[in-house]
Design a protein around this motif. Structure first.
Motif, PDB file in Angstrom:
ATOM      1  N   SER A  12       0.826  -1.210   0.000  1.00  0.00           N
ATOM      2  CA  SER A  12       0.000   0.000   0.000  1.00  0.00           C
ATOM      3  C   SER A  12       0.856   1.254   0.000  1.00  0.00           C
ATOM      4  O   SER A  12       0.518   2.255  -0.628  1.00  0.00           O
ATOM      5  CB  SER A  12      -0.923   0.004   1.225  1.00  0.00           C
ATOM      6  OG  SER A  12      -1.823  -1.075   1.121  1.00  0.00           O
ATOM      7  N   ARG A  13       1.995   1.177   0.713  1.00  0.00           N
ATOM      8  CA  ARG A  13       2.842   2.375   0.825  1.00  0.00           C
ATOM      9  C   ARG A  13       3.488   2.717  -0.514  1.00  0.00           C
ATOM     10  O   ARG A  13       3.601   3.878  -0.874  1.00  0.00           O
ATOM     11  CB  ARG A  13       3.915   2.146   1.884  1.00  0.00           C
ATOM     12  CG  ARG A  13       4.270   3.424   2.625  1.00  0.00           C
ATOM     13  CD  ARG A  13       5.305   3.148   3.679  1.00  0.00           C
ATOM     14  NE  ARG A  13       6.614   3.587   3.212  1.00  0.00           N
ATOM     15  CZ  ARG A  13       7.748   3.306   3.851  1.00  0.00           C
ATOM     16  NH1 ARG A  13       7.726   2.581   4.948  1.00  0.00           N
ATOM     17  NH2 ARG A  13       8.887   3.753   3.380  1.00  0.00           N
ATOM     18  N   LEU A  14       3.894   1.711  -1.256  1.00  0.00           N
ATOM     19  CA  LEU A  14       4.529   1.988  -2.543  1.00  0.00           C
ATOM     20  C   LEU A  14       3.520   2.434  -3.594  1.00  0.00           C
ATOM     21  O   LEU A  14       3.802   3.291  -4.417  1.00  0.00           O
ATOM     22  CB  LEU A  14       5.281   0.752  -3.044  1.00  0.00           C
ATOM     23  CG  LEU A  14       6.707   0.617  -2.533  1.00  0.00           C
ATOM     24  CD1 LEU A  14       7.278  -0.724  -2.914  1.00  0.00           C
ATOM     25  CD2 LEU A  14       7.588   1.747  -3.067  1.00  0.00           C
ATOM     26  N   ILE A  15       2.352   1.830  -3.529  1.00  0.00           N
ATOM     27  CA  ILE A  15       1.346   2.185  -4.527  1.00  0.00           C
ATOM     28  C   ILE A  15       0.713   3.538  -4.182  1.00  0.00           C
ATOM     29  O   ILE A  15       0.399   4.320  -5.065  1.00  0.00           O
ATOM     30  CB  ILE A  15       0.288   1.063  -4.646  1.00  0.00           C
ATOM     31  CG1 ILE A  15       0.957  -0.199  -5.214  1.00  0.00           C
ATOM     32  CG2 ILE A  15      -0.871   1.494  -5.524  1.00  0.00           C
ATOM     33  CD1 ILE A  15       0.054  -1.410  -5.278  1.00  0.00           C
ATOM     34  N   GLY A  16       0.551   3.764  -2.879  1.00  0.00           N
ATOM     35  CA  GLY A  16       0.004   5.056  -2.479  1.00  0.00           C
ATOM     36  C   GLY A  16      -1.480   5.016  -2.194  1.00  0.00           C
ATOM     37  O   GLY A  16      -2.127   6.042  -2.051  1.00  0.00           O
ATOM     38  N   THR A  17      -2.030   3.815  -2.115  1.00  0.00           N
ATOM     39  CA  THR A  17      -3.426   3.699  -1.718  1.00  0.00           C
ATOM     40  C   THR A  17      -3.587   2.372  -0.981  1.00  0.00           C
ATOM     41  O   THR A  17      -2.797   1.455  -1.180  1.00  0.00           O
ATOM     42  CB  THR A  17      -4.378   3.785  -2.933  1.00  0.00           C
ATOM     43  OG1 THR A  17      -5.715   3.881  -2.465  1.00  0.00           O
ATOM     44  CG2 THR A  17      -4.245   2.576  -3.846  1.00  0.00           C
ATOM     45  N   ASP A  18      -4.602   2.289  -0.115  1.00  0.00           N
ATOM     46  CA  ASP A  18      -4.776   1.047   0.643  1.00  0.00           C
ATOM     47  C   ASP A  18      -5.362  -0.044  -0.250  1.00  0.00           C
ATOM     48  O   ASP A  18      -6.445   0.104  -0.794  1.00  0.00           O
ATOM     49  CB  ASP A  18      -5.708   1.295   1.844  1.00  0.00           C
ATOM     50  CG  ASP A  18      -4.920   1.867   3.012  1.00  0.00           C
ATOM     51  OD1 ASP A  18      -3.707   1.569   3.089  1.00  0.00           O
ATOM     52  OD2 ASP A  18      -5.512   2.612   3.813  1.00  0.00           O
ATOM     53  N   ILE A  19      -4.589  -1.119  -0.389  1.00  0.00           N
ATOM     54  CA  ILE A  19      -5.094  -2.281  -1.112  1.00  0.00           C
ATOM     55  C   ILE A  19      -5.557  -3.261  -0.033  1.00  0.00           C
ATOM     56  O   ILE A  19      -4.755  -3.640   0.834  1.00  0.00           O
ATOM     57  CB  ILE A  19      -3.973  -2.941  -1.960  1.00  0.00           C
ATOM     58  CG1 ILE A  19      -3.272  -1.913  -2.856  1.00  0.00           C
ATOM     59  CG2 ILE A  19      -4.523  -4.117  -2.748  1.00  0.00           C
ATOM     60  CD1 ILE A  19      -3.987  -1.527  -4.109  1.00  0.00           C
ATOM     61  N   SER A  20      -6.819  -3.646  -0.067  1.00  0.00           N
ATOM     62  CA  SER A  20      -7.336  -4.490   1.019  1.00  0.00           C
ATOM     63  C   SER A  20      -6.717  -5.879   0.954  1.00  0.00           C
ATOM     64  O   SER A  20      -6.235  -6.318  -0.089  1.00  0.00           O
ATOM     65  CB  SER A  20      -8.858  -4.607   0.913  1.00  0.00           C
ATOM     66  OG  SER A  20      -9.186  -5.429  -0.197  1.00  0.00           O
ATOM     67  N   ARG A  21      -6.742  -6.544   2.087  1.00  0.00           N
ATOM     68  CA  ARG A  21      -6.210  -7.908   2.188  1.00  0.00           C
ATOM     69  C   ARG A  21      -6.909  -8.814   1.182  1.00  0.00           C
ATOM     70  O   ARG A  21      -6.284  -9.634   0.508  1.00  0.00           O
ATOM     71  CB  ARG A  21      -6.429  -8.406   3.617  1.00  0.00           C
ATOM     72  CG  ARG A  21      -5.772  -9.725   3.875  1.00  0.00           C
ATOM     73  CD  ARG A  21      -5.893 -10.077   5.355  1.00  0.00           C
ATOM     74  NE  ARG A  21      -5.469 -11.474   5.537  1.00  0.00           N
ATOM     75  CZ  ARG A  21      -4.759 -11.891   6.573  1.00  0.00           C
ATOM     76  NH1 ARG A  21      -4.409 -11.040   7.509  1.00  0.00           N
ATOM     77  NH2 ARG A  21      -4.429 -13.166   6.684  1.00  0.00           N
ATOM     78  N   GLU A  22      -8.218  -8.614   1.034  1.00  0.00           N
ATOM     79  CA  GLU A  22      -8.994  -9.451   0.119  1.00  0.00           C
ATOM     80  C   GLU A  22      -8.535  -9.231  -1.311  1.00  0.00           C
ATOM     81  O   GLU A  22      -8.328 -10.167  -2.074  1.00  0.00           O
ATOM     82  CB  GLU A  22     -10.500  -9.136   0.219  1.00  0.00           C
ATOM     83  CG  GLU A  22     -11.146  -9.555   1.529  1.00  0.00           C
ATOM     84  CD  GLU A  22     -10.679  -8.694   2.704  1.00  0.00           C
ATOM     85  OE1 GLU A  22     -10.461  -7.467   2.523  1.00  0.00           O
ATOM     86  OE2 GLU A  22     -10.488  -9.252   3.814  1.00  0.00           O
ATOM     87  N   ASP A  23      -8.404  -7.951  -1.657  1.00  0.00           N
ATOM     88  CA  ASP A  23      -7.969  -7.631  -3.025  1.00  0.00           C
ATOM     89  C   ASP A  23      -6.618  -8.268  -3.330  1.00  0.00           C
ATOM     90  O   ASP A  23      -6.435  -8.928  -4.352  1.00  0.00           O
ATOM     91  CB  ASP A  23      -7.857  -6.118  -3.217  1.00  0.00           C
ATOM     92  CG  ASP A  23      -9.211  -5.495  -3.543  1.00  0.00           C
ATOM     93  OD1 ASP A  23     -10.126  -6.262  -3.909  1.00  0.00           O
ATOM     94  OD2 ASP A  23      -9.341  -4.255  -3.438  1.00  0.00           O
ATOM     95  N   ALA A  24      -5.649  -8.059  -2.422  1.00  0.00           N
ATOM     96  CA  ALA A  24      -4.295  -8.562  -2.653  1.00  0.00           C
ATOM     97  C   ALA A  24      -4.305 -10.078  -2.753  1.00  0.00           C
ATOM     98  O   ALA A  24      -3.701 -10.670  -3.655  1.00  0.00           O
ATOM     99  CB  ALA A  24      -3.371  -8.100  -1.535  1.00  0.00           C
TER     100      ALA A  24
END
Ligand SMILES: [Zn+2]
Lengths: 340, 688
Positions: free
Chosen positions: B303-315
């Motif tokens: 999330s930190r590198l992308i710059g948005t919160d990627i949910s656990r489910e999504d990942a």
């Protein structure tokens, strides 16, 4: 009553003589004739002494009034004539004001330089500095330090001019990234404009062209940041409402990598020859700095992240001015250069 | 990579139009550059597969990707064969002598098959790929290559000697091979060779040998499926100038685990189309199955590198569909990328996979919240811009030329052998001979530009260029790069009513002086130039702070002739070293009080020999021992009536001033008389 009569007849004869007078000397002559020591009016004034006192006052007042009248009329006329003469003199000095001015006609700035400076200025205004690097570059900086070892298939993406087995004409401005990172510690943000070379020549490729490379490194630099900065740039260079899209791509020195497209400015996205019907035009490459690159320059990839991007200036210039052949930039025909 | 929509639809049915599929692929990293309808009514997607994605160089690869994007199921094409070991006869013995370069070698003997033409569906499909149908066996190896991405090779078993295959580098053992294209090739070094008991039968992974080629008469074959090390294949292919569909895939990294399936799939098709009895496969895999790489990455890092919160489910969903078998412990995901994803090696690769499948478009934009930093002066950039602008203001338009130079250009300029500009860097692989050197001067290109414009009947050509030149140091080293600013001018039709009739030299010199004025460079001088390509009487070396920084002058008639430039107007050129000028820029000005007392001016007109220069006279005036002389300048030059030939009249204006009082006429007259006498003695001239 005699004084009054005398005055009005003097005034009458004066006016008769004044009207044909057409030069300053003639006016002067008239002044002497009436107001000079032996002038007509002066003589009458001298005669006043011979009149009885009650007539003398009346006639004196009348003559003085006439004297004043004549003086003013002469002065006015003299002024008029002076102005007339000046006008005549100036008229005789007329020149053809439609002839061109005699300044040095300034030359024109090359359109590629214009785009280069425009983009540079956008980044400088965002606080980026400007860096340079050699055009004849070591293989190490052009490839290896950018995670492109010898025999890597990515070397095929760029046809390289060689000076020796270890020295090449830089194929991109990316080696400047490495050189600057070796010299300075983070955080940093800079661009590196310059010439680059590819062993390639056709209607859309020339063996030399210009690129601007950019790099921003800090503790919390994200892909979101990259998107925002490049979107801001493209909106400034093209128009604030041009659509911008990012799609995944591959560059050995960035990860994730992106190719950035703008909505086709010719067909507004409906599809045309320039955009090969897709409605989009590829405009630049970018990505998050590959941790391998950070390791090569001694930055800790756990602590720092960064984005990098690179764009071809000729391509952007061609789009800006609807130029359809890249070779025009290097023919230096003054009919071409003179349009910019 | 061309991807047939019809073929792809045999593997997966996402229920989407080809346009929609093309868009999905493009937006996830497999850019579809074009859609093409074939004569056989299929649609081919022209997919730009980046060098890292060797796994997508096949129908199967794109199908897998599509499955990740849509969730649709993949149906693998049939590969179940009936093995008839008895009828298969003796097997081939395989020996890998160089297991780093060949990590796996499999194969299978197929006997009693009937070579013949391929069925129409297969021939058409290959035709859509631009591959000419040869016979069913060769076509099947090509077909499976496109379908599964793994290169196969079929040897004619009866020409394979001794029932054995040896995999080894050429070194000194193998000397020569005639490849399928009929070329005899000398073998040496690390080229990996497939040999039988008697000698080489194939360049491993690149091209088969002619001696074992499958022909009309072939009845038995040995089908090879192997894994070769990418760098070695690449080097060998490059050394032989040979590139094949096979080498292209091996050098990008083939999937070592697909080998048994690829072999079965090809065998299945052979049974279907050519009959025959396949034997048991041989499978030599010395290193054994590679343990899947495991890559750990924290969810926070993604999330930190992308710059948005990627949910656990999504990942998790994304990584599962990619076949990475993600395992969570606390906030760390461990991924096990499949064997075909050789490009996924580290944390950043996992971040990229998540971001790309999540969709770059869904990542919001946010300008960096960065701290202000101390601004850099950017003095050099501003200086270069100012210098270029000054020259443009003097009438020159900016040209840009390639950094290359024709070796003949140095002769055109008549440069002597010891001239530094002869030390040009040459390219090993120039596009053409005329572009085989790097420029050591910008002049030849500008002369060429002038000629280009003149040939088009254009007039008043004034061009400038600023670019780097390259002076060779040692062979193979990086050259010295210097930034030059040059100009060329040939004015034909300058309005006659403004033309002052002076030599063109002064216009060019004026451009140089204007540049110096703009940069506040006072300490400058001009002296006669020895440049072999300039008019010896109308050219100058340019010095600032005593350092030579370039030249300005009229191009010599000899050069004009060599460059085939017609016309009688003078051509002027200049070239200045911007790096030297930048190093010698004056420091910021310091204020000096403006004079309190008036100056007195006197003029002198001297008749002197032509050889006496204005600069000499002015120097003499300035050196005259009187503190009252403030400045001196030349303001008139006259030759003609009343002046003997070989002589000229020059007029100078001298300004006298004292800092502490108003000068009297007598004081000035006294100094001025003395000065005149001094000048007459020194110049051997007369007063006019
Ligand atoms: Zn378009």
């Amino acid at each position: 009553m005699g004084g009054q009569r005398k005055s009005s007849s003097l005034r009458e004869s004066f006016l008769n003589e004044l009207s044909p007078a057409s030069s300053v000397p003639e006016i002067e002559e008239l002044r002497v004739r009436y107001l000079g020591k032996k002038g007509l009016l002066t003589a009458e004034l001298k005669n006043l002494g011979g009149l009885p006192p009650e007539q003398r006052r009346e006639a004196g007042a009348a003559l003085n009034e006439t004297k004043e009248f004549i003086e003013q009329a002469l002065a006015r006329r003299k002024q008029e004539l002076k102005e007339l003469e000046l006008r005549r003199k100036l008229a005789s000095e007329s020149i053809d004001i439609t002839l061109p001015g005699s300044h040095v006609r300034p030359g024109h700035m090359h359109p590629v330089t214009q785009t280069l400076e425009e983009i540079t200025d956008v980044f400088v205004s965002m606080g980026f500095s400007v860096e340079e690097g050699p055009e004849v570059e070591l293989d190490y900086y052009n490839f290896e330090a950018l995670n492109i070892p010898k025999e890597h298939p990515a070397r095929e993406m760029q046809d390289t001019f060689y000076v020796s087995s270890d020295v090449v004409l830089r194929t991109h401005t990316s080696p400047v990234q490495v050189r600057v990172m070796q010299r300075k510690s983070p955080p940093l943000k800079f661009i590196a404009p310059g010439k680059v070379y590819r062993c390639d020549a056709d209607i859309s490729h020339t063996p030399m062209f210009h690129q601007i490379e950019g790099l921003m490194v800090g503790e919390d630099i994200t892909f979101s940041n990259l998107k925002a900065v490049l979107e801001a740039l493209l909106h400034r260079i093209f128009s604030p409402d041009v659509p911008v899209r990012f799609r995944p791509s591959y560059f050995p020195f960035t990860e994730p990598s992106a190719e950035v497209d703008i909505g086709c400015i010719f067909c507004k996205g409906t599809g045309c020859r320039t955009c090969k019907g897709s409605g989009w035009i590829e405009i630049l490459g970018a990505g998050m700095v590959n941790p391998h690159v950070f390791e090569m320059v001694g930055y800790d990839p756990k602590q720092y992240s960064g984005f990098a991007f690179g764009m071809g200036i000729e391509r952007i210039t061609m789009l800006k001015y609807s130029i359809d052949d890249i070779r025009l930039f290097f023919e230096n025909d003054i009919r071409f250069l003179g349009q910019f | 990579m061309r991807i047939s929509f019809g073929w792809l639809s045999e593997f997966i049915k996402p229920g989407l139009s080809v346009e929609k599929i093309a868009h999905l692929l493009t937006m996830s990293g497999l850019e579809v550059e074009a859609l093409e309808t074939t004569p056989n009514n299929d649609v081919i997607m022209e997919v730009n597969v980046t060098p890292n994605r060797a796994d997508c160089l096949s129908i199967l690869g794109v199908v897998r990707e599509l499955s990740v994007l849509t969730g649709a199921q993949v149906t693998l094409p049939p590969a179940r064969i009936k093995t008839e070991a008895e009828t298969a006869g003796p097997q081939i013995k395989v020996e890998i002598r160089n297991p780093e370069l060949c990590r796996r070698y499999s194969g299978r003997v197929v006997r009693n098959l009937s070579i013949g033409p391929s069925p129409e569906w297969m021939a058409r499909r290959l035709e859509d790929y631009g591959i000419r149908s040869i016979n069913n066996i060769v076509d099947i190896t090509n077909y499976v290559l496109i379908e599964l991405g793994h290169p196969l090779h079929a040897f004619d078993l009866n020409t394979l000697k001794g029932g054995r295959i040896v995999v080894d580098t050429a070194d000194n053992i193998y000397r020569q091979i005639k490849t399928l294209d009929g070329v005899e090739r000398k073998l040496a070094g690390n080229a990996l060779i497939i040999a039988d008991a008697e000698g080489p039968v194939a360049l491993a992974g690149i091209m088969g040998g002619a001696s074992t080629e499958v022909e009309e008469s072939t009845t038995d074959i040995f089908l090879e499926a192997a894994w070769f090390e990418p760098v070695n294949i690449r080097k060998t292919a490059k050394a032989f100038g040979l590139s094949s569909e096979s080498s292209y895939r091996f050098e990008r990294g083939a999937d070592i685990e697909i080998i048994p399936y690829a072999l079965d799939r090809a065998s299945f098709l052979i049974q279907e189309l050519a009959g025959g009895s396949p034997g048991e496969p041989v499978d030599v895999y010395p290193g054994k199955r590679a343990v899947p790489r495991c890559i750990e990455v924290s969810a926070a890092r993604i999330s930190r590198l992308i710059g948005t919160d990627i949910s656990r489910e999504d990942a998790t969903g994304i990584l599962e569909r990619l076949g990475f078998a993600p395992v969570w412990s606390d906030s760390v995901i461990t991924s096990f990328p499949p064997s075909y994803r050789l490009d996924v090696e580290a944390e950043a690769d996992i971040v990229e996979e998540v971001a790309r499948i999540y969709g770059y478009d869904r990542i919001p934009t946010a300008l960096p919240a960065s701290r202000l930093s101390v601004p850099e002066a950017m003095a050099k950039m501003n200086f270069v811009r100012a210098a270029r602008q000054s020259v443009r203001r003097s009438g020159y338009s900016e040209a840009i030329n390639f950094s290359f130079m024709n070796p003949l250009a140095l002769d055109m300029l008549s440069l002597p052998p010891e001239d530094a500009r002869r030390s040009a860097v040459s390219l090993i692989n120039p596009l053409k001979q005329e572009e085989s050197l790097l420029r050591t001067t910008l002049l030849p290109a500008l002369i060429e530009n002038l000629r280009h414009n003149l040939q088009r009947d254009l007039k008043d050509i004034m061009l400038t260029e600023s670019a780097r030149v390259f002076i060779k140091r040692k062979k193979g080293e990086q050259p010295e790069e210097r930034l030059m600013l040059s100009g060329i001018s040939m004015r034909n039709s300058t309005y006659s009513f403004w033309r002052n009739g002076k030599d063109e030299f002064y216009a060019a010199k004026g451009a140089v002086e204007a540049l110096f004025d703009g940069l506040r460079i006072q300490d400058r001088s001009f002296s006669p130039s020895q440049e072999p390509f300039l008019h010896p009487g109308k050219s100058a070396e340019v010095f600032i702070s005593g350092r030579r920084c370039g030249f300005v002058g009229v191009l010599s008639p000899a050069v004009r002739e060599k460059a085939e430039i017609k016309g009688k107007e003078e051509i002027t050129v200049f070239e200045l070293d911007l790096d030297i000028i930048f190093e010698n820029l004056p420091r910021a000005s310091v204020y000096r009080p403006v004079p309190k007392f008036p100056a007195v001016e006197r003029d002198i007109a001297l008749v002197v020999d032509d050889a006496v220069s204005a600069a000499e006279v002015i120097r003499r005036i300035k050196d005259y021992p009187s503190k009252l002389i403030e400045s001196a300048a030349v303001f008139d030059l006259y030759k003609g009536d009343g002046i003997p030939s070989g002589k000229k009249s020059m007029a100078f204006n001298i300004r006298y001033r004292a800092q502490d009082r108003t000068l009297t006429e007598d004081e000035v007259e006294q100094v001025h008389e003395g000065l005149i006498k001094d000048l007459l003695v020194h110049t051997g001239g007369n007063l006019r």
